[in-house]
Design a protein around this motif. Structure first.
Motif, PDB file in Angstrom:
ATOM      1  N   TYR A   1       0.845  -1.197   0.000  1.00  0.00           N
ATOM      2  CA  TYR A   1       0.000   0.000   0.000  1.00  0.00           C
ATOM      3  C   TYR A   1       0.877   1.242   0.000  1.00  0.00           C
ATOM      4  O   TYR A   1       2.067   1.194   0.325  1.00  0.00           O
ATOM      5  CB  TYR A   1      -0.934   0.022   1.216  1.00  0.00           C
ATOM      6  N   ALA A   2       0.280   2.362  -0.362  1.00  0.00           N
ATOM      7  CA  ALA A   2       0.928   3.668  -0.275  1.00  0.00           C
ATOM      8  C   ALA A   2      -0.089   4.655   0.267  1.00  0.00           C
ATOM      9  O   ALA A   2      -1.302   4.472   0.117  1.00  0.00           O
ATOM     10  CB  ALA A   2       1.443   4.121  -1.637  1.00  0.00           C
ATOM     11  N   ILE A   3       0.420   5.707   0.915  1.00  0.00           N
ATOM     12  CA  ILE A   3      -0.473   6.690   1.526  1.00  0.00           C
ATOM     13  C   ILE A   3       0.237   8.032   1.580  1.00  0.00           C
ATOM     14  O   ILE A   3       1.472   8.101   1.571  1.00  0.00           O
ATOM     15  CB  ILE A   3      -0.892   6.238   2.950  1.00  0.00           C
ATOM     16  N   THR A   4      -0.546   9.089   1.610  1.00  0.00           N
ATOM     17  CA  THR A   4       0.009  10.423   1.790  1.00  0.00           C
ATOM     18  C   THR A   4      -0.917  11.218   2.688  1.00  0.00           C
ATOM     19  O   THR A   4      -1.987  10.740   3.077  1.00  0.00           O
ATOM     20  CB  THR A   4       0.211  11.124   0.434  1.00  0.00           C
ATOM     21  N   GLY A   5      -0.514  12.439   3.030  1.00  0.00           N
ATOM     22  CA  GLY A   5      -1.294  13.245   3.950  1.00  0.00           C
ATOM     23  C   GLY A   5      -2.030  14.371   3.260  1.00  0.00           C
ATOM     24  O   GLY A   5      -2.786  14.159   2.315  1.00  0.00           O
ATOM     25  N   GLU A   6      -1.763  15.600   3.706  1.00  0.00           N
ATOM     26  CA  GLU A   6      -2.459  16.766   3.179  1.00  0.00           C
ATOM     27  C   GLU A   6      -1.944  17.184   1.808  1.00  0.00           C
ATOM     28  O   GLU A   6      -2.565  17.995   1.137  1.00  0.00           O
ATOM     29  CB  GLU A   6      -2.292  17.944   4.145  1.00  0.00           C
TER      30      GLU A   6
ATOM     31  N   ALA B   1      -0.070  16.410  -2.148  1.00  0.00           N
ATOM     32  CA  ALA B   1      -0.567  15.858  -3.404  1.00  0.00           C
ATOM     33  C   ALA B   1      -0.807  14.356  -3.268  1.00  0.00           C
ATOM     34  O   ALA B   1      -0.144  13.677  -2.481  1.00  0.00           O
ATOM     35  CB  ALA B   1       0.446  16.133  -4.516  1.00  0.00           C
ATOM     36  N   PRO B   2      -1.743  13.803  -4.037  1.00  0.00           N
ATOM     37  CA  PRO B   2      -2.034  12.366  -3.940  1.00  0.00           C
ATOM     38  C   PRO B   2      -0.906  11.505  -4.493  1.00  0.00           C
ATOM     39  O   PRO B   2      -0.056  11.975  -5.257  1.00  0.00           O
ATOM     40  CB  PRO B   2      -3.303  12.220  -4.792  1.00  0.00           C
ATOM     41  N   VAL B   3      -0.909  10.245  -4.096  1.00  0.00           N
ATOM     42  CA  VAL B   3       0.065   9.288  -4.615  1.00  0.00           C
ATOM     43  C   VAL B   3      -0.129   9.153  -6.118  1.00  0.00           C
ATOM     44  O   VAL B   3      -1.245   8.951  -6.600  1.00  0.00           O
ATOM     45  CB  VAL B   3      -0.100   7.915  -3.933  1.00  0.00           C
ATOM     46  N   GLU B   4       0.962   9.276  -6.861  1.00  0.00           N
ATOM     47  CA  GLU B   4       0.885   9.177  -8.318  1.00  0.00           C
ATOM     48  C   GLU B   4       1.426   7.855  -8.842  1.00  0.00           C
ATOM     49  O   GLU B   4       0.872   7.271  -9.765  1.00  0.00           O
ATOM     50  CB  GLU B   4       1.650  10.329  -8.969  1.00  0.00           C
ATOM     51  N   ARG B   5       2.534   7.379  -8.259  1.00  0.00           N
ATOM     52  CA  ARG B   5       3.050   6.081  -8.691  1.00  0.00           C
ATOM     53  C   ARG B   5       3.852   5.441  -7.569  1.00  0.00           C
ATOM     54  O   ARG B   5       4.295   6.103  -6.638  1.00  0.00           O
ATOM     55  CB  ARG B   5       3.891   6.202  -9.961  1.00  0.00           C
TER      56      ARG B   5
ATOM     57  N   ASP C   1       4.473  11.323  -5.309  1.00  0.00           N
ATOM     58  CA  ASP C   1       3.167  11.971  -5.353  1.00  0.00           C
ATOM     59  C   ASP C   1       3.051  12.849  -6.594  1.00  0.00           C
ATOM     60  O   ASP C   1       3.987  12.958  -7.393  1.00  0.00           O
ATOM     61  CB  ASP C   1       2.878  12.747  -4.061  1.00  0.00           C
ATOM     62  N   ALA C   2       1.897  13.468  -6.761  1.00  0.00           N
ATOM     63  CA  ALA C   2       1.621  14.230  -7.980  1.00  0.00           C
ATOM     64  C   ALA C   2       2.446  15.502  -8.090  1.00  0.00           C
ATOM     65  O   ALA C   2       2.503  16.112  -9.162  1.00  0.00           O
ATOM     66  CB  ALA C   2       0.133  14.564  -8.050  1.00  0.00           C
ATOM     67  N   SER C   3       3.099  15.924  -7.008  1.00  0.00           N
ATOM     68  CA  SER C   3       3.982  17.091  -7.065  1.00  0.00           C
ATOM     69  C   SER C   3       5.434  16.683  -7.294  1.00  0.00           C
ATOM     70  O   SER C   3       6.339  17.499  -7.142  1.00  0.00           O
ATOM     71  CB  SER C   3       3.863  17.916  -5.782  1.00  0.00           C
TER      72      SER C   3
ATOM     73  N   PRO D   1      -8.304  10.162  -1.935  1.00  0.00           N
ATOM     74  CA  PRO D   1      -6.921  10.670  -1.916  1.00  0.00           C
ATOM     75  C   PRO D   1      -6.212  10.478  -0.585  1.00  0.00           C
ATOM     76  O   PRO D   1      -4.989  10.358  -0.539  1.00  0.00           O
ATOM     77  CB  PRO D   1      -7.097  12.159  -2.234  1.00  0.00           C
ATOM     78  N   HIS D   2      -6.967  10.445   0.529  1.00  0.00           N
ATOM     79  CA  HIS D   2      -6.355  10.299   1.847  1.00  0.00           C
ATOM     80  C   HIS D   2      -6.299   8.849   2.328  1.00  0.00           C
ATOM     81  O   HIS D   2      -5.705   8.579   3.378  1.00  0.00           O
ATOM     82  CB  HIS D   2      -7.122  11.126   2.880  1.00  0.00           C
ATOM     83  N   ALA D   3      -6.922   7.939   1.603  1.00  0.00           N
ATOM     84  CA  ALA D   3      -6.949   6.538   2.026  1.00  0.00           C
ATOM     85  C   ALA D   3      -5.745   5.786   1.467  1.00  0.00           C
ATOM     86  O   ALA D   3      -5.064   6.256   0.554  1.00  0.00           O
ATOM     87  CB  ALA D   3      -8.242   5.875   1.552  1.00  0.00           C
ATOM     88  N   TRP D   4      -5.480   4.616   2.041  1.00  0.00           N
ATOM     89  CA  TRP D   4      -4.449   3.756   1.469  1.00  0.00           C
ATOM     90  C   TRP D   4      -4.805   3.472   0.013  1.00  0.00           C
ATOM     91  O   TRP D   4      -5.963   3.188  -0.314  1.00  0.00           O
ATOM     92  CB  TRP D   4      -4.395   2.423   2.201  1.00  0.00           C
TER      93      TRP D   4
END
Length: 231
Positions: free
Chosen positions: A141-146, A148-152, A199-201, A174-177
């Motif tokens: 799994y991958a996750i991020t916070g506030e 940009a969302p996970v991109e790859r 992430d997307a940034s 966007p905030h879920a695993w």
């Protein structure tokens, strides 16, 4: 609402011993965050009343923040001018530089942990497992916070010399695993799998955990490594 209110504090029915005193668990977030549309007071999950382990009868859900802010078993919600002074907020879940120790810490100088960092983990196969040589499905799994969302998500099985892009198979929010998988060909012998997310940034995880080290052990989002044996 009072004009000087800047924070929302959530007090739980849960109590624990903290340095010899029995205190209720409490945490606070900024009022601006609390008013965002994705912050919820939840009493059901999947059309069923919350189970006790999930916070029955009521809990707050703060997406993108560490789980400590999503207080379970709510007893009280308070608007106030300042962050919670509860020891679980004032003396816990804080970040310090690597040179600070439990003996030298000044709790007032720590950075309160709120949003999650970009992170990824391997869940299958697990550490020490033996798998057969040949095409092998790796999952995690991958996750991020506030941010940009996970991109790859990328996986390496040759010491980070080359990377294979995984397929994101499920992304509910966007905030879920987000769950990923990739099939790679493994040769007999010992193998260390490494995963990292972007992430997307175009931000990614640090390779080494040493600059992230802190005596509380929080927020380690360095590359996740799992050693397996290929037979």
């Amino acid at each position: 609402m009072e004009a000087d209110a800047r924070y929302v504090a959530f007090t739980s029915l849960d109590e624990a011993q903290f340095e010899g005193e029995r205190v209720s668990y409490e945490s606070s977030i900024a009022l601006e965050k609390a008013l965002s549309p994705d912050v919820l007071l939840a009493y059901e999950m999947n059309d069923e009343p919350l189970a006790p382990e999930h916070g029955f009868p009521l809990r707050v859900i703060v997406p993108g923040y560490i789980g400590a802010r999503s207080v379970k078993w709510l007893r009280e919600i308070m608007l106030q001018e300042h962050p919670s002074t509860n020891p679980y907020q004032a003396r816990d879940y804080k970040l310090f530089p690597p040179e600070i120790t439990a003996k030298t810490v000044d709790w007032s100088r720590g950075k309160t942990i709120e949003d999650l960092t970009l992170n990824a983990a391997i869940t299958t196969p697990q550490e020490g497992e033996t798998v057969a040589a040949g095409p092998t499905r790796i999952q995690g799994y991958a996750i991020t916070g506030e941010g940009a969302p996970v991109e790859r998500v990328e996986l390496s099985v040759d010491g980070a010399k080359t990377w294979t892009t995984a397929t994101i198979v499920e992304r509910a929010d966007p905030h879920a695993w987000c769950f990923w998988e990739v099939t790679v060909a493994l040769s007999p012998g010992d193998c260390q799998m490494i995963v990292r997310a972007w992430d997307a940034s175009r931000q990614t995880q640090p390779e080494d955990m040493r600059p992230l080290w802190n005596f509380k052990g929080y927020m380690n989002n360095a590359w996740h490594r799992v050693k397996i044996h290929v037979s």
